[in-house]
Design a protein around this motif. Structure first.
Motif, short mmCIF file in Angstrom:
data_model
loop_
_atom_site.label_atom_id
_atom_site.label_comp_id
_atom_site.label_asym_id
_atom_site.label_seq_id
_atom_site.Cartn_x
_atom_site.Cartn_y
_atom_site.Cartn_z
N ILE A 1 -9.23 -4.01 -13.05
CA ILE A 1 -8.40 -2.83 -12.77
C ILE A 1 -6.91 -3.18 -12.83
O ILE A 1 -6.12 -2.48 -13.45
CB ILE A 1 -8.76 -2.27 -11.38
N TYR A 2 -6.54 -4.26 -12.18
CA TYR A 2 -5.12 -4.56 -12.03
C TYR A 2 -4.52 -5.23 -13.26
O TYR A 2 -3.33 -5.08 -13.53
CB TYR A 2 -4.86 -5.42 -10.79
N GLN A 3 -5.29 -6.04 -13.95
CA GLN A 3 -4.71 -6.80 -15.06
C GLN A 3 -5.20 -6.39 -16.44
O GLN A 3 -4.41 -6.28 -17.36
CB GLN A 3 -4.93 -8.31 -14.85
N LYS B 1 -4.89 4.97 -11.12
CA LYS B 1 -3.63 4.88 -10.38
C LYS B 1 -3.10 3.45 -10.44
O LYS B 1 -1.90 3.23 -10.52
CB LYS B 1 -3.79 5.38 -8.94
N GLU B 2 -4.02 2.47 -10.44
CA GLU B 2 -3.55 1.08 -10.48
C GLU B 2 -2.98 0.71 -11.85
O GLU B 2 -1.98 0.02 -11.96
CB GLU B 2 -4.68 0.12 -10.08
N VAL B 3 -3.64 1.19 -12.91
CA VAL B 3 -3.14 0.84 -14.23
C VAL B 3 -1.76 1.44 -14.44
O VAL B 3 -0.85 0.77 -14.93
CB VAL B 3 -4.11 1.26 -15.36
N ALA C 1 8.24 -1.83 -7.66
CA ALA C 1 8.10 -0.82 -8.73
C ALA C 1 6.67 -0.27 -8.75
O ALA C 1 6.46 0.93 -8.97
CB ALA C 1 8.46 -1.44 -10.08
N HIS C 2 5.71 -1.15 -8.51
CA HIS C 2 4.29 -0.73 -8.49
C HIS C 2 4.06 0.32 -7.41
O HIS C 2 3.52 1.41 -7.68
CB HIS C 2 3.42 -1.97 -8.27
N GLU C 3 4.47 0.02 -6.18
CA GLU C 3 4.23 0.96 -5.09
C GLU C 3 5.03 2.25 -5.30
O GLU C 3 4.56 3.34 -4.98
CB GLU C 3 4.58 0.34 -3.73
N THR C 4 6.22 2.13 -5.86
CA THR C 4 7.03 3.32 -6.10
C THR C 4 6.40 4.20 -7.18
O THR C 4 6.37 5.42 -7.06
CB THR C 4 8.46 2.91 -6.49
N ALA C 5 5.87 3.55 -8.22
CA ALA C 5 5.21 4.32 -9.29
C ALA C 5 4.02 5.10 -8.75
O ALA C 5 3.70 6.19 -9.22
CB ALA C 5 4.77 3.38 -10.41
N HIS C 6 3.36 4.54 -7.74
CA HIS C 6 2.22 5.24 -7.13
C HIS C 6 2.61 6.60 -6.55
O HIS C 6 1.76 7.47 -6.39
CB HIS C 6 1.63 4.39 -6.00
N MET C 7 3.87 6.80 -6.20
CA MET C 7 4.26 8.08 -5.61
C MET C 7 3.92 9.22 -6.58
O MET C 7 3.57 10.31 -6.16
CB MET C 7 5.77 8.10 -5.29
N MET D 1 0.86 -1.19 0.00
CA MET D 1 0.00 0.00 0.00
C MET D 1 0.89 1.23 0.00
O MET D 1 1.79 1.37 0.82
CB MET D 1 -0.95 -0.02 1.20
N GLU D 2 0.58 2.13 -0.93
CA GLU D 2 1.50 3.17 -1.35
C GLU D 2 1.48 4.46 -0.55
O GLU D 2 1.62 5.53 -1.12
CB GLU D 2 1.21 3.50 -2.82
N HIS D 3 1.33 4.42 0.78
CA HIS D 3 1.34 5.69 1.52
C HIS D 3 2.67 6.40 1.26
O HIS D 3 3.73 5.82 1.47
CB HIS D 3 1.23 5.44 3.03
#
Ligand SMILES: [Zn+2]
Length: 850
Positions: A402-404, A339-341, A316-322, A284-286
């Motif tokens: 959403i995710y795939q 944001k998920e895509v 990489a996914h959580e980091t991209a969320h930043m 989770m990308e807090h």
């Protein structure tokens, strides 16, 4: 929220309504209308937020908050969100004066007359509920996505009211803590209670505000001038040592990649993370305080390239969320998919350079298409973008679409508009909305302005509609013919996309590309000697459709699949065969035999994983009990032979877990039991504590006479306290006595026993395992009855995962009838939740006689 609390608050609502209030009360949850009004009228939001966290998880967390804001339009009642019983609000001051607010379900309402245009300050003292605090004996962590911050403190809970948060925590002296802002001071003057203050954050949405506290280990590392701190509770120090450097490296390289791609420097102050034991999500990308599932970061010694790639992708996914989600956030949760895509889409790009040995197109296909198809082939399929009337329902938007699916269609869009235009569009989008919010139409019109492609029309089909086309292809000696069908009732859509076909003959594989749409197309064939034996649709690993096979192609593909030269083509072909199996046009035993042969000859590790997944799927979901028992010895022999021959712990690891899943013969079980008892794994395959526990659980599930003794001993062998707690929780679900298992299930009716969601899912999987499905049949309907309450009390992925854990193990017609009856007797069931049930129950419902 607990049901008893709901009742009490509704009573309160009835009372206030009866008193004849002039202003219409807000409905429970956060309605879109309320959110839009607040976004229009509230500015400059700041929270000064303090929590007092006791050592015992049974004592309440209390706190106080000062909320500063400016109203640009006065004269309206002010609605603050607080999902807690009335007595949890201890005091409220508005601009310094004590005010008696009106309490309605989920909200605190302040009268219009006290709220003229201009700056205001609210001060509240409160008691938190535990609903989103994930309290454990020695630690807790907040998890507020999508709308659960208001269960912990009074807040304006919606993504487009971004605020600066200044957090402080009082915790036991031996605890440490982290939050979004950097730790600025630790005051120990009060002796056994320490006060930790954190720096004020950048403007962030309420679902991204987070803190964790407890007895946590800390590891620090500096990469590229930036210091990262990892918090964790892993007691196996060798396991931490083995993984730590890679974890920090992956974060640093993902950050550097994203800064270059977006043209925007990392937008938050620091980057820390907490490896949470048995975390309910992958991550989770807090911003500044990312949560990860510990098991996804600390890989086992036997982990193969697939798991390494999975970890790199998660980071990489959580980091991209930043950037995608945290810096620029959706205006409302209907666009949560955006944001998920972008997180998944960027993750796929980011990990590629670190894994030059891995075929990235193959990896992208495996990570996206099978899971997206698993939803889109069902009658419960949903579009990527869905309307959302109330934030309370936001959890039901999440899933594989959403995710795939969304990353697949986004990649297709990138292909259509071109890489550099696409990147330019995203850069402009991020820059224009930094620290703010934006919706999908704003990005569509931006891309439309940069490219000749009609992105709006494309989006209508791919983003706003559910399902996939069915594409049939055939050839004569001159042309390839393609037709596109829409099997969704009452609709005739045509999906624009680039399609690729591999034309496979005895001597060659020839690729043919073309744009699909309108409904049928003809592509001239290159010079072939004779007509192709197999036409494999979607051979680029990007095309998205059900590519139906005729019976000759199907037969030929089963024979030839092992010798297709391209790994990507084999991956697409296995998926195509799986679709045929599910559609009922391929015999399970024929596919099982083909997968067994692949286990012997497949050299690619990613392919081996896919094949083993398909083998297990066919074995458990498509064979009846007696067929399965009769083929088990042969399947086990194939797997043992391959395991003994395999080189590398990665290959051995996936083969061993397939063995652990499929073993049914008495000799096979005895062999596994010896490995467990003597702690003597097959040569070259180190097993960890977690893996021995899983092995003990698998053996007990098979009903061996000494199961109880094995479980007792396993309990004493586990050294890590978090893992011990999990085992104690799951254990009754493995008991040989049906009455014990039913009592355990009954305990899950209480929300407090469902708080550790990943434990609950493990246990439900065991209760409903195919080997125990008959005994679990009476629990099926009660399990479905619980889903709605689970949606209200649990985290976002819990309802669907619960349904999967319940339904996956069943294949009897009695179970199918139970599910159908449940759906029939609940015609007014919430539509999105009904969709999820149709997704989870798809295989089962297909078994019912039409
Ligand atoms: Zn995400």
């Amino acid at each position: 929220m607990r049901p008893d609390l709901l009742r009490r608050l509704s009573l309160l609502a009835v009372l206030t309504a009866a008193l004849g209030c002039a202003d219409r009360d807000p409905v429970p949850g956060v309605a879109l209308e309320l959110a839009e009004h607040r976004a229009r009228t509230i500015r400059d939001l700041r929270y000064d937020l303090h929590f007092d966290i006791p050592a015992s998880k049974d004592s309440a967390v209390t706190g106080d908050v000062e909320i500063g804001f400016t109203l640009v339009e006065g004269g309206h009642p002010l609605v603050l969100d607080f999902r807690a019983p009335a007595e949890h609000l201890l005091e409220l001051r508005l601009d310094g004066a004590v005010v008696e607010p009106r309490l309605v379900p989920d909200h605190i309402v302040l009268p219009a007359k006290l709220l003229p245009e201009g700056a205001h300050t609210l001060q509240l003292r409160f008691r938190s509920t535990d609903a989103a605090l994930n309290r454990n004996a020695e630690y807790l962590y907040a998890l507020f996505v999508p709308d659960r911050a208001s269960t912990a403190f009074p807040v304006f809970e919606q993504p487009d009211l971004k605020a600066r948060y200044r957090v402080s925590l009082t915790v036991p002296a031996e605890w440490n803590a982290l939050s979004n802002g950097a730790l600025v001071s630790r005051d120990s003057s009060a002796g056994d209670r320490h006060l930790l203050r954190f720096a004020e954050t950048q403007p962030i949405s309420s679902y991204l505000m987070a803190f964790a506290a407890g007895k946590l280990f800390e590891e620090q590392a500096t990469r590229g001038g930036r210091t990262f701190t990892m918090y964790h509770r892993e007691t196996d120090s060798a396991r931490v040592r083995r993984n730590a450097a890679a974890i920090f490296d992956l974060h640093a390289s993902a950050l550097a990649w994203l800064e270059a791609y977006t043209g925007i420097a990392y937008p938050f102050e620091k980057f820390d993370f907490f490896a949470v034991p048995a975390f309910q999500f992958g991550g989770m990308e807090h911003p500044g305080a990312v949560w990860y599932r510990a098991g996804s970061l600390f890989l086992e010694e036997s982990a193969g390239r697939t798991q390494e790639l999975g970890r790199a992708s998660l980071i990489a996914h959580e980091t991209a969320h930043m950037w995608f989600g945290d810096l620029v956030t959706m205006r409302w949760f209907n666009d949560v998919w955006m944001k998920e895509v972008f997180a998944n889409f960027m993750a796929a790009k980011i990990v590629a350079p670190s894994f030059p040995d891995i075929d990235q197109r193959l990896r992208f296909f495996q990570a996206h298409h099978p899971a997206a198809y698993a939803v889109d082939r069902t009658r419960g399929a949903n579009p990527i973008r869905q309307p959302l009337e109330n934030l309370r329902e936001a959890g039901s938007l999440y899933g594989a679409i959403i995710y795939q699916k969304a990353p697949i269609v986004m990649q297709q869009l990138e292909q259509m508009v071109g890489d550099s235009t696409f990147q330019r569009g995203l850069q402009l989008y991020l820059d224009r909305h930094r620290y703010g919010n934006a919706d999908w139409p704003s990005l569509v019109s931006l891309l439309d302005s940069l490219s000749p492609v009609d992105v709006t029309a494309w989006s209508k089909v791919w983003v706003e509609e559910p399902g996939r086309p069915t594409i049939t292809a055939w050839a004569d000696s001159a042309q390839l013919y393609i037709t596109q069908d829409d099997t969704w009732p009452g609709r005739q859509l045509s999906w624009p996309q680039q399609l690729e076909f591999a034309l496979i003959s005895d001597t060659a594989v020839v690729l043919l590309r073309g744009l699909s749409s309108p409904q049928s197309a003809r592509l001239p064939l290159p010079v072939l000697r004779g007509t192709p034996q197999i036409i494999l649709g979607g051979s680029d690993g990007l095309s998205y459709a059900r590519f139906a096979l005729d019976s000759a192609s199907r037969r030929a593909l089963l024979e030839r699949i092992h010798s297709l030269p391209q790994p990507l083509h084999r991956a697409v072909a296995w998926q195509t065969l799986q679709e045929e199996l599910i559609a009922g046009t391929l015999e399970p035993l024929a596919l099982l035999d083909a997968t067994r042969r692949a286990v012997e000859v497949e050299r690619d590790e990613l392919l081996l994983s896919q094949v083993l997944g398909l083998l297990r799927f066919t074995y458990w979901s498509f064979l009846d009990d007696s067929t399965r028992t009769s083929v088990a010895p042969a399947v086990e022999a194939t797997l043992w032979t391959a395991l003994n021959r395999a080189s590398g712990a990665g290959r051995k690891g996936v083969l061993f877990s397939a063995l652990q899943s499929t073993t049914l013969s008495a000799e096979g079980i005895a062999r596994l039991e010896t490995i467990w008892r003597d702690r003597k794994p097959p040569a070259g395959l180190p097993l960890s504590e977690t893996q021995y526990t899983a092995l003990a659980e698998a053996i007990a599930l098979r009903g061996v006479p000494n199961a109880a003794q094995i479980l007792d001993e396993e309990f004493t062998r586990i050294s890590n306290s978090d893992r011990k707690s999990r085992f104690a929780f799951v254990r009754p679900a493995l008991d040989a006595d049906v009455a014990v298992r039913e009592r355990f299930f009954a305990s899950l009716r209480e929300v407090k026993n469902r708080r550790q969601e990943s434990w609950v899912l493990d246990a439900m999987g065991y209760l409903n395992h195919p080997l125990r499905a008959d005994a679990a049949l009476p629990l099926l309907r009660p399990s479905l009855e619980l889903v709605q309450e689970i949606q209200q009390t649990g985290d976002i992925f819990f309802p669907l995962r619960w349904m999967n854990a319940v339904l996956d193990g069943h294949r009897s017609s009695a179970a199918a009838d139970t599910l159908q009856r449940f759906l029939d007797t609940h015609p007014d069931y919430p539509p999105r939740l009904r969709g999820k049930m149709l997704q989870a129950g798809d295989l089962l419902l297909r078994r019912r006689a039409p």
